[in-house]
Design a protein around this motif. Structure first.
Motif, PDB file in Angstrom:
ATOM      1  N   ASN A 179       0.111 -12.845 -14.050  1.00 19.44           N
ATOM      2  CA  ASN A 179       0.579 -12.078 -12.902  1.00 19.44           C
ATOM      3  C   ASN A 179       0.581 -10.601 -13.307  1.00 19.44           C
ATOM      4  O   ASN A 179       1.187 -10.233 -14.308  1.00 19.44           O
ATOM      5  CB  ASN A 179       1.990 -12.517 -12.520  1.00 19.44           C
ATOM      6  N   GLY A 180      -0.116  -9.765 -12.560  1.00 14.41           N
ATOM      7  CA  GLY A 180      -0.242  -8.366 -12.963  1.00 14.41           C
ATOM      8  C   GLY A 180       0.086  -7.402 -11.839  1.00 14.41           C
ATOM      9  O   GLY A 180      -0.162  -7.689 -10.664  1.00 14.41           O
ATOM     10  N   TYR A 181       0.658  -6.252 -12.204  1.00 13.80           N
ATOM     11  CA  TYR A 181       0.943  -5.176 -11.246  1.00 13.80           C
ATOM     12  C   TYR A 181       0.274  -3.899 -11.750  1.00 13.80           C
ATOM     13  O   TYR A 181       0.550  -3.456 -12.869  1.00 13.80           O
ATOM     14  CB  TYR A 181       2.444  -4.934 -11.109  1.00 13.80           C
ATOM     15  N   TYR A 182      -0.614  -3.334 -10.932  1.00 17.61           N
ATOM     16  CA  TYR A 182      -1.215  -2.044 -11.257  1.00 17.61           C
ATOM     17  C   TYR A 182      -0.471  -0.984 -10.456  1.00 17.61           C
ATOM     18  O   TYR A 182      -0.575  -0.922  -9.237  1.00 17.61           O
ATOM     19  CB  TYR A 182      -2.707  -2.038 -10.907  1.00 17.61           C
ATOM     20  N   LEU A 183       0.312  -0.183 -11.157  1.00 11.32           N
ATOM     21  CA  LEU A 183       1.181   0.802 -10.524  1.00 11.32           C
ATOM     22  C   LEU A 183       0.574   2.193 -10.655  1.00 11.32           C
ATOM     23  O   LEU A 183       0.240   2.638 -11.759  1.00 11.32           O
ATOM     24  CB  LEU A 183       2.567   0.766 -11.182  1.00 11.32           C
ATOM     25  N   VAL A 184       0.422   2.876  -9.508  1.00 14.59           N
ATOM     26  CA  VAL A 184      -0.022   4.269  -9.482  1.00 14.59           C
ATOM     27  C   VAL A 184       1.082   5.084  -8.821  1.00 14.59           C
ATOM     28  O   VAL A 184       1.512   4.775  -7.705  1.00 14.59           O
ATOM     29  CB  VAL A 184      -1.338   4.442  -8.692  1.00 14.59           C
ATOM     30  N   SER A 185       1.568   6.102  -9.533  1.00 14.93           N
ATOM     31  CA  SER A 185       2.667   6.929  -9.025  1.00 14.93           C
ATOM     32  C   SER A 185       2.223   8.381  -8.880  1.00 14.93           C
ATOM     33  O   SER A 185       1.473   8.896  -9.714  1.00 14.93           O
ATOM     34  CB  SER A 185       3.864   6.843  -9.976  1.00 14.93           C
ATOM     35  N   LYS A 186       2.715   9.020  -7.817  1.00 16.32           N
ATOM     36  CA  LYS A 186       2.505  10.466  -7.630  1.00 16.32           C
ATOM     37  C   LYS A 186       3.787  11.247  -7.914  1.00 16.32           C
ATOM     38  O   LYS A 186       3.924  12.392  -7.521  1.00 16.32           O
ATOM     39  CB  LYS A 186       2.036  10.723  -6.192  1.00 16.32           C
ATOM     40  N   GLY A 187       4.754  10.572  -8.574  1.00 19.16           N
ATOM     41  CA  GLY A 187       6.010  11.231  -8.922  1.00 19.16           C
ATOM     42  C   GLY A 187       7.081  11.094  -7.863  1.00 19.16           C
ATOM     43  O   GLY A 187       8.113  11.770  -7.933  1.00 19.16           O
ATOM     44  N   ASP A 188       6.883  10.202  -6.903  1.00 19.29           N
ATOM     45  CA  ASP A 188       7.847  10.011  -5.817  1.00 19.29           C
ATOM     46  C   ASP A 188       8.761   8.825  -6.113  1.00 19.29           C
ATOM     47  O   ASP A 188       8.608   8.132  -7.118  1.00 19.29           O
ATOM     48  CB  ASP A 188       7.106   9.775  -4.493  1.00 19.29           C
ATOM     49  N   LYS A 189       9.675   8.586  -5.178  1.00 13.76           N
ATOM     50  CA  LYS A 189      10.588   7.449  -5.341  1.00 13.76           C
ATOM     51  C   LYS A 189       9.930   6.137  -4.909  1.00 13.76           C
ATOM     52  O   LYS A 189      10.488   5.058  -5.125  1.00 13.76           O
ATOM     53  CB  LYS A 189      11.886   7.678  -4.566  1.00 13.76           C
ATOM     54  N   GLU A 228       4.483   0.138  -0.836  1.00 17.11           N
ATOM     55  CA  GLU A 228       4.236   1.585  -0.835  1.00 17.11           C
ATOM     56  C   GLU A 228       5.282   2.375  -0.046  1.00 17.11           C
ATOM     57  O   GLU A 228       5.323   3.600  -0.144  1.00 17.11           O
ATOM     58  CB  GLU A 228       2.842   1.869  -0.281  1.00 17.11           C
ATOM     59  N   VAL A 229       6.081   1.700   0.750  1.00 19.45           N
ATOM     60  CA  VAL A 229       7.079   2.410   1.565  1.00 19.45           C
ATOM     61  C   VAL A 229       8.499   2.000   1.180  1.00 19.45           C
ATOM     62  O   VAL A 229       9.434   2.159   1.971  1.00 19.45           O
ATOM     63  CB  VAL A 229       6.842   2.189   3.075  1.00 19.45           C
ATOM     64  N   ARG A 230       8.658   1.468  -0.032  1.00 17.87           N
ATOM     65  CA  ARG A 230       9.980   1.068  -0.517  1.00 17.87           C
ATOM     66  C   ARG A 230      10.194   1.599  -1.934  1.00 17.87           C
ATOM     67  O   ARG A 230       9.248   1.697  -2.708  1.00 17.87           O
ATOM     68  CB  ARG A 230      10.121  -0.457  -0.484  1.00 17.87           C
ATOM     69  N   PRO A 251       6.017   3.969  -4.933  1.00 18.19           N
ATOM     70  CA  PRO A 251       4.699   4.012  -5.584  1.00 18.19           C
ATOM     71  C   PRO A 251       3.629   4.483  -4.613  1.00 18.19           C
ATOM     72  O   PRO A 251       3.712   4.210  -3.409  1.00 18.19           O
ATOM     73  CB  PRO A 251       4.459   2.559  -6.015  1.00 18.19           C
ATOM     74  N   TRP A 252       2.638   5.207  -5.125  1.00 23.01           N
ATOM     75  CA  TRP A 252       1.503   5.571  -4.277  1.00 23.01           C
ATOM     76  C   TRP A 252       0.646   4.342  -4.024  1.00 23.01           C
ATOM     77  O   TRP A 252       0.101   4.160  -2.947  1.00 23.01           O
ATOM     78  CB  TRP A 252       0.690   6.677  -4.963  1.00 23.01           C
ATOM     79  N   ARG A 253       0.556   3.462  -5.046  1.00 19.19           N
ATOM     80  CA  ARG A 253      -0.190   2.205  -4.921  1.00 19.19           C
ATOM     81  C   ARG A 253       0.404   1.208  -5.896  1.00 19.19           C
ATOM     82  O   ARG A 253       0.738   1.555  -7.027  1.00 19.19           O
ATOM     83  CB  ARG A 253      -1.672   2.441  -5.248  1.00 19.19           C
TER      84      ARG A 253
END
Length: 381
Positions: free
Chosen positions: A325-335, A65-67, A337-339
């Motif tokens: 193997n799965g990735y659930y990506l949630v974005s708020k439009g930033d560089k 979340e911070v990268r 991911p939000w989650r």
């Protein structure tokens, strides 16, 4: 004090015994990492088993979340250190889907080739290390010899032996080296020629059969209840493989043969892994031939210096060597991911041990544990 009376003769009562609590781990030579099992024993038989995880937990999901999306690839390929390239794929596929981006055709086929070579490396590790856990040392040298051959071409293209860092959002880091496809073909052909040596050495060995046949049976119902996937699920007759059932990369254009067994025991799991190795060699060969026929072109998309993924969410899953193997990506439009939630294969696969181990002897515990083909970093994330 507890008074116990021991009788002698036909009418005597048996001596009451107490259950013994045995901790396997958190460091044990039969595990690929730091796992702890808390066993309750009745004599030499396991009464209950509790997997205790978290000793290697790095908090990968919070670090995501911070990268930014380039840095995440570096973190994502490390939870299953035997499947680094496959781990990277889910992240870039999720980001590309959110961006509406189509990677170049050459990148798609090259990714598919590298994913299958990575699968071969993963399976060769377990094909060699599992017999070692049962007391057979020789197979490890055979499998590592083949691993070194495949690893040489992976190292040539990426510069890494384990953590390749070769995927990028929009394609791959750089183009294929001159003559690299020829060296891949040679490595695949030689590995295919030598696989029967490993098979003949292990699969029909009477000691190996005695230690694995009918041991650690996992039923189809248990598979479905616990969300077990990959070779372990297919060894119990669960015919699921995302490469065929929900194709990604170039798998929709490839004849993916799904290997299954019905016994669901340690021996069946080993057989599935061995047959999957042969399938991956076939797929890698098909990818090489397709890449030879493609015209020259780009291997990636040009990206802005700061990559921002549009607001929204998506779930990208791939058929990793050890399972889904799965990735659930949630974005708020930033560089960043939000989650970014990670669903790792080993985490689900290892939970079923609490169902499998009870009723077995302690001596069979290592045989069962090794046949679950897990990486502890993939459990703990």
């Amino acid at each position: 004090m507890t008074e116990r009376v021991v009788g002698i003769g036909a009418g005597a009562k048996e001596l009451a015994t107490e259950d013994m609590i045995l901790n396997i781990g958190p460091q044990h030579p039969s595990t690929h990492g730091v796992l702890r099992l808390r066993l309750t024993l009745d004599g030499e038989r396991i009464a209950t088993a509790e997997p205790i995880i978290g000793y290697m937990h790095r908090g990968a999901e919070k670090l995501f979340e911070v990268r930014d999306y380039r840095q995440i690839i570096m973190l994502a390929n490390r939870h299953d250190w035997l499947s680094a390239f496959a781990n990277e794929l889910g992240v870039v596929i999720a980001a590309e889907r959110m961006l509406g981006m189509e990677p170049p055709v050459r990148a798609v086929w090259a990714r598919t080739l590298l994913a299958e070579l990575n699968r071969v490396l993963n399976h060769l590790m377990f094909l060699g290390s599992y017999p070692l856990e049962l007391g057979a040392m020789t197979p490890l040298f055979y499998s590592f010899n083949e691993r070194e051959r495949i690893q040489a071409v992976m190292e040539e293209i990426s510069g890494g032996r384990m953590h390749y860092m070769f995927n990028r959002v929009g394609g791959l880091k750089e183009d294929l080296p001159l003559g690299w496809l020829d060296r891949v073909s040679a490595a695949v052909a030689e590995t295919r020629r030598r696989v029967p040596d490993i098979e003949n050495l292990i699969l029909h060995n009477e000691i190996f059969i005695a230690r694995t046949k009918g041991v650690g049976v996992l039923t189809r119902e248990q598979i479905l209840q616990y969300g077990v996937s990959g070779p372990i699920a297919r060894a119990s007759g669960v015919d699921i493989d995302l490469r065929r059932d929900d194709p990604y990369l170039a798998y929709g254009e490839l004849p993916v043969k799904v290997v299954t067994r019905s016994a669901g025991d340690c021996h069946a799991r080993f057989e599935v892994l061995l047959d999957q190795l042969k399938v991956s060699l076939d797929l890698a060969e098909s990818c090489v031939e397709r890449l030879r026929s493609l015209p020259p072109g780009p291997i990636n998309q040009r990206l802005p210096k700061v990559l921002k993924v549009p607001e929204g969410h998506t779930y990208a899953w791939t058929e990793n060597p050890l399972g889904i193997n799965g990735y659930y990506l949630v974005s708020k439009g930033d560089k960043t991911p939000w989650r970014l939630k990670l669903r790792s294969a080993s985490y689900s696969n290892i939970q079923v041990l609490r169902e499998m181990l009870p009723g077995h002897l302690v001596a069979d515990m290592v045989a069962i544990l090794g046949s679950m083909f897990f990486v502890v970093g993939d459990i703990d994330k």
